[in-house]
Scaffold this motif. Structure first.
Motif, PDB file in Angstrom:
ATOM      1  N   MET A  52      38.828  32.231  51.312  1.00 11.44           N
ATOM      2  CA  MET A  52      39.742  32.643  50.264  1.00 11.44           C
ATOM      3  C   MET A  52      39.589  31.722  49.090  1.00 11.44           C
ATOM      4  SD  MET A  52      43.377  31.226  51.670  1.00 11.44           S
ATOM      5  CE  MET A  52      43.950  30.148  50.429  1.00 11.44           C
ATOM      6  N   THR A  53      39.934  32.177  47.971  1.00 14.15           N
ATOM      7  CA  THR A  53      39.800  31.385  46.769  1.00 14.15           C
ATOM      8  C   THR A  53      41.123  31.357  46.057  1.00 14.15           C
ATOM      9  OG1 THR A  53      39.012  33.368  45.686  1.00 14.15           O
ATOM     10  CG2 THR A  53      37.352  31.833  46.444  1.00 14.15           C
ATOM     11  N   ASP A  54      41.302  30.362  45.190  1.00 11.76           N
ATOM     12  CA  ASP A  54      42.558  30.223  44.488  1.00 11.76           C
ATOM     13  C   ASP A  54      42.427  30.675  43.053  1.00 11.76           C
ATOM     14  OD1 ASP A  54      44.117  29.108  46.572  1.00 11.76           O
ATOM     15  OD2 ASP A  54      42.980  27.252  46.355  1.00 11.76           O
ATOM     16  N   LEU A  55      43.535  30.934  42.414  1.00  8.78           N
ATOM     17  CA  LEU A  55      43.574  31.412  41.037  1.00  8.78           C
ATOM     18  C   LEU A  55      42.803  30.467  40.125  1.00  8.78           C
ATOM     19  CD1 LEU A  55      44.697  33.388  38.999  1.00  8.78           C
ATOM     20  CD2 LEU A  55      46.717  31.939  38.791  1.00  8.78           C
ATOM     21  N   PHE A  56      41.977  31.062  39.308  1.00  8.58           N
ATOM     22  CA  PHE A  56      41.160  30.375  38.310  1.00  8.58           C
ATOM     23  C   PHE A  56      40.048  29.531  38.927  1.00  8.58           C
ATOM     24  CE2 PHE A  56      45.492  30.452  36.271  1.00  8.58           C
ATOM     25  CZ  PHE A  56      45.248  31.604  35.556  1.00  8.58           C
ATOM     26  N   THR A  57      39.873  29.563  40.253  1.00  7.90           N
ATOM     27  CA  THR A  57      38.811  28.770  40.860  1.00  7.90           C
ATOM     28  C   THR A  57      37.789  29.628  41.558  1.00  7.90           C
ATOM     29  OG1 THR A  57      40.031  28.498  42.933  1.00  7.90           O
ATOM     30  CG2 THR A  57      40.382  26.832  41.223  1.00  7.90           C
ATOM     31  N   GLY A 103      37.320  38.848  38.805  1.00  8.10           N
ATOM     32  CA  GLY A 103      38.139  37.850  39.458  1.00  8.10           C
ATOM     33  C   GLY A 103      38.442  36.656  38.565  1.00  8.10           C
ATOM     34  N   THR A 104      37.546  36.345  37.634  1.00 10.97           N
ATOM     35  CA  THR A 104      37.758  35.212  36.737  1.00 10.97           C
ATOM     36  C   THR A 104      38.839  35.487  35.698  1.00 10.97           C
ATOM     37  OG1 THR A 104      35.918  36.046  35.390  1.00 10.97           O
ATOM     38  CG2 THR A 104      35.416  34.324  37.007  1.00 10.97           C
ATOM     39  N   GLU A 105      39.302  36.742  35.605  1.00  8.24           N
ATOM     40  CA  GLU A 105      40.319  37.089  34.616  1.00  8.24           C
ATOM     41  C   GLU A 105      41.691  37.334  35.233  1.00  8.24           C
ATOM     42  OE1 GLU A 105      38.980  40.366  32.265  1.00  8.24           O
ATOM     43  OE2 GLU A 105      37.091  39.394  31.686  1.00  8.24           O
ATOM     44  N   LEU A 106      41.845  37.029  36.514  1.00  4.75           N
ATOM     45  CA  LEU A 106      43.131  37.230  37.164  1.00  4.75           C
ATOM     46  C   LEU A 106      44.194  36.303  36.577  1.00  4.75           C
ATOM     47  CD1 LEU A 106      42.187  37.580  40.946  1.00  4.75           C
ATOM     48  CD2 LEU A 106      42.992  39.375  39.411  1.00  4.75           C
ATOM     49  N   THR A 107      45.396  36.805  36.490  1.00  3.27           N
ATOM     50  CA  THR A 107      46.528  36.019  36.001  1.00  3.27           C
ATOM     51  C   THR A 107      47.548  35.841  37.128  1.00  3.27           C
ATOM     52  OG1 THR A 107      47.779  37.972  35.281  1.00  3.27           O
ATOM     53  CG2 THR A 107      46.201  37.028  33.715  1.00  3.27           C
ATOM     54  N   LYS A 108      48.536  34.985  36.886  1.00  2.35           N
ATOM     55  CA  LYS A 108      49.602  34.810  37.881  1.00  2.35           C
ATOM     56  C   LYS A 108      50.363  36.108  38.089  1.00  2.35           C
ATOM     57  CE  LYS A 108      50.273  29.867  37.006  1.00  2.35           C
ATOM     58  NZ  LYS A 108      51.217  28.811  36.549  1.00  2.35           N
ATOM     59  N   GLU A 109      50.491  36.880  37.018  1.00  3.18           N
ATOM     60  CA  GLU A 109      51.176  38.173  37.125  1.00  3.18           C
ATOM     61  C   GLU A 109      50.398  39.107  38.043  1.00  3.18           C
ATOM     62  OE1 GLU A 109      50.675  36.522  34.304  1.00  3.18           O
ATOM     63  OE2 GLU A 109      52.785  35.944  33.990  1.00  3.18           O
ATOM     64  N   ASP A 110      49.075  39.058  37.967  1.00  6.16           N
ATOM     65  CA  ASP A 110      48.256  39.891  38.857  1.00  6.16           C
ATOM     66  C   ASP A 110      48.507  39.538  40.321  1.00  6.16           C
ATOM     67  OD1 ASP A 110      46.933  41.358  36.845  1.00  6.16           O
ATOM     68  OD2 ASP A 110      45.513  39.716  36.518  1.00  6.16           O
ATOM     69  N   LEU A 111      48.635  38.261  40.595  1.00  2.00           N
ATOM     70  CA  LEU A 111      48.834  37.822  41.979  1.00  2.00           C
ATOM     71  C   LEU A 111      50.225  38.155  42.500  1.00  2.00           C
ATOM     72  CD1 LEU A 111      47.061  34.337  41.910  1.00  2.00           C
ATOM     73  CD2 LEU A 111      46.101  36.569  42.467  1.00  2.00           C
ATOM     74  N   ARG A 112      51.148  38.430  41.595  1.00  5.06           N
ATOM     75  CA  ARG A 112      52.515  38.765  42.005  1.00  5.06           C
ATOM     76  C   ARG A 112      52.776  40.271  41.984  1.00  5.06           C
ATOM     77  NH1 ARG A 112      54.131  34.688  37.888  1.00  5.06           N
ATOM     78  NH2 ARG A 112      54.223  32.641  38.898  1.00  5.06           N
ATOM     79  N   ASN A 113      51.787  41.031  41.558  1.00  2.46           N
ATOM     80  CA  ASN A 113      51.970  42.473  41.386  1.00  2.46           C
ATOM     81  C   ASN A 113      51.983  43.188  42.742  1.00  2.46           C
ATOM     82  OD1 ASN A 113      52.072  45.115  40.575  1.00  2.46           O
ATOM     83  ND2 ASN A 113      50.039  45.124  39.619  1.00  2.46           N
ATOM     84  N   GLU A 114      53.168  43.556  43.206  1.00  2.00           N
ATOM     85  CA  GLU A 114      53.286  44.237  44.489  1.00  2.00           C
ATOM     86  C   GLU A 114      52.774  45.668  44.443  1.00  2.00           C
ATOM     87  OE1 GLU A 114      57.311  44.044  45.744  1.00  2.00           O
ATOM     88  OE2 GLU A 114      57.325  41.861  46.009  1.00  2.00           O
ATOM     89  N   ASP A 131      40.951  36.723  46.314  1.00  2.00           N
ATOM     90  CA  ASP A 131      40.985  37.094  44.900  1.00  2.00           C
ATOM     91  C   ASP A 131      40.154  38.340  44.607  1.00  2.00           C
ATOM     92  OD1 ASP A 131      42.547  34.916  44.560  1.00  2.00           O
ATOM     93  OD2 ASP A 131      41.108  33.729  43.404  1.00  2.00           O
ATOM     94  N   ALA A 132      39.017  38.479  45.299  1.00  2.00           N
ATOM     95  CA  ALA A 132      38.132  39.614  45.034  1.00  2.00           C
ATOM     96  C   ALA A 132      38.852  40.937  45.282  1.00  2.00           C
ATOM     97  CB  ALA A 132      36.884  39.529  45.903  1.00  2.00           C
ATOM     98  N   ALA A 133      39.692  40.986  46.291  1.00  2.00           N
ATOM     99  CA  ALA A 133      40.435  42.213  46.583  1.00  2.00           C
ATOM    100  C   ALA A 133      41.476  42.485  45.508  1.00  2.00           C
ATOM    101  CB  ALA A 133      41.107  42.104  47.949  1.00  2.00           C
ATOM    102  N   VAL A 134      42.186  41.432  45.088  1.00  2.00           N
ATOM    103  CA  VAL A 134      43.194  41.591  44.036  1.00  2.00           C
ATOM    104  C   VAL A 134      42.531  42.091  42.754  1.00  2.00           C
ATOM    105  CG1 VAL A 134      45.011  40.453  42.717  1.00  2.00           C
ATOM    106  CG2 VAL A 134      44.510  39.693  45.043  1.00  2.00           C
ATOM    107  N   ALA A 135      41.407  41.492  42.417  1.00  2.00           N
ATOM    108  CA  ALA A 135      40.693  41.866  41.192  1.00  2.00           C
ATOM    109  C   ALA A 135      40.232  43.318  41.247  1.00  2.00           C
ATOM    110  CB  ALA A 135      39.498  40.939  40.980  1.00  2.00           C
TER     111      ALA A 135
END
Length: 379
Positions: free
Chosen positions: A1-6, A295-306, A284-288
């Protein structure tokens, strides 16, 4: 797994596609340029020798090996090495003759046009890349063109491509309309998509190379080939039909997360360990994929988007389906994960793709800091 912005940038570089065969043409141009310079030297010599030069001039073509495309010269045949010739859309007999002459297929344009006009089937010649032979008799060249035996196109789909990327590449290479692919994808039965896919072709279009006949293959036919090859790969590995979708989903996550082949079985194991413990995957790849962005453009809002069903930070378990077409290395990694208790992974060097695995969150945090240090040093 990878973390936001990394998340390491996923470089899905387009494969190299063979361009037109220009090697022989370049050699011919060099030979013609050399001959042209030789002609100038010879003309000067003729002026110096005066009238006696007429005999030489009258045999200039044979001495220099020059061919005037306007003269009705023809090769005796039967022909030499294969050369691919592009016949443009709407080409007349003269235009075809010019292309064939430049490629060294016919000895003159006029000989070809005469043969073209003498063959009643010449009107059926289709545009595209035709496999011809060097130094053919004009009549044989027309007869071969009439057969419309097009050169196979090579379409290569890289591992990790999404359906959208596959369609874009296929349209570029084959010239088939994007609308044809879109229409076929809306009717999964037209290209044999299995019921397990639930109408979504993502992950089911096999990554590989396809030889296509541009005058015969259709969008639905190409998609059928891709699905067939995926089914063949799954059957060859003795995967039960009821598990196909899950295997492809897991393999697609591994494909997008793992840069090196040796890391993929470890990532597959970490995913299994998280699923067994009821942990969120945080991939992150799945969220993106669900957000429709890199994936490099994900935001905190993206990670919270249910509302994003592919948001593995908000939803436990696997995403609804594959996020790309996995390669067989990733499928094998899912089938044969490396034994271990890892639950975390992170790329600590974005240049080399070095990835480190950990069993505890504390160790994972240390590797996160290692990545931040690398980023600071490599700005």
């Amino acid at each position: 797994m990878t973390d936001l912005f990394t998340a390491p940038p996923r470089s899905q570089a387009d494969p190299s596609f063979p361009g037109p065969r220009s090697g022989r043409r370049a050699q011919r141009r060099r030979r013609r340029n050399k001959r042209g310079r030789a002609v100038i030297v010879l003309l000067v010599a003729l002026v110096l020798v005066g009238g006696s030069g007429y005999a030489i001039w009258s045999n200039l073509d044979s001495l220099m090996g020059l061919t005037n495309p306007l003269e009705s010269k023809d090769f005796p045949g039967p022909g030499g090495e294969q050369v691919d010739v592009e016949i443009p859309e709407g080409a007349t007999g003269t235009v075809m003759g010019q292309e064939l002459y430049k490629a060294g297929v016919v000895a003159s344009v006029s000989a070809f046009t005469a043969a073209f006009e003498a063959n009643p089937d010449s009107v059926s010649i289709r545009p595209g890349t035709h496999a011809m032979l060097e130094e053919m008799p004009a009549r044989d060249a027309v007869a071969l063109l009439v057969k419309n035996e097009m050169v196979d196109l090579q379409l290569t789909i890289p591992e990790g491509y999404t359906v959208d990327q596959i369609v874009e590449r296929a349209v570029q290479v084959t010239g088939l309309p994007a609308e044809d692919f879109e229409a076929a994808l809306k009717k999964p039965a037209t290209f044999g998509l299995p019921k397990q896919a639930d109408g979504d072709a993502e992950g089911w279009l096999y990554a590989g190379t396809y030889a296509l006949k541009p005058d015969k293959d259709t969008a639905a036919g190409l998609l059928t080939q891709m699905v067939d090859r995926t089914e063949q790969a799954l059957r060859k590995k003795d995967i039960p039909g009821g598990d196909w979708e899950d295997v492809l989903t897991k393999a697609s996550l591994v494909e997008r997360e793992g840069l090196h082949a040796e890391d993929k079985p470890k990532i597959a194991r970490a995913i299994e360990n998280r699923l067994e413990d009821g942990m969120i995957l945080q991939i992150d790849a799945a969220v993106a994929y669900g957000a429709g962005k890199p994936g490099t453009e994900l935001t905190k809002e993206d990670l919270r988007n249910e509302k994003n069903p592919y948001n593995t930070y908000e939803h436990t378990g696997l995403p609804p389906g594959p996020i790309a077409s996995p390669g067989e290395t990733s499928i094998d990694a899912v089938l044969h994960p490396t034994p271990g208790d890892w639950k975390y992974w992170i790329t600590v060097n974005l240049d080399t793709g070095e990835t480190k695995f950990s069993e505890t969150y504390e160790q994972h945090l240390a590797y996160q800091q290692e990545l931040r240090d690398w980023q600071a040093a490599n700005g």
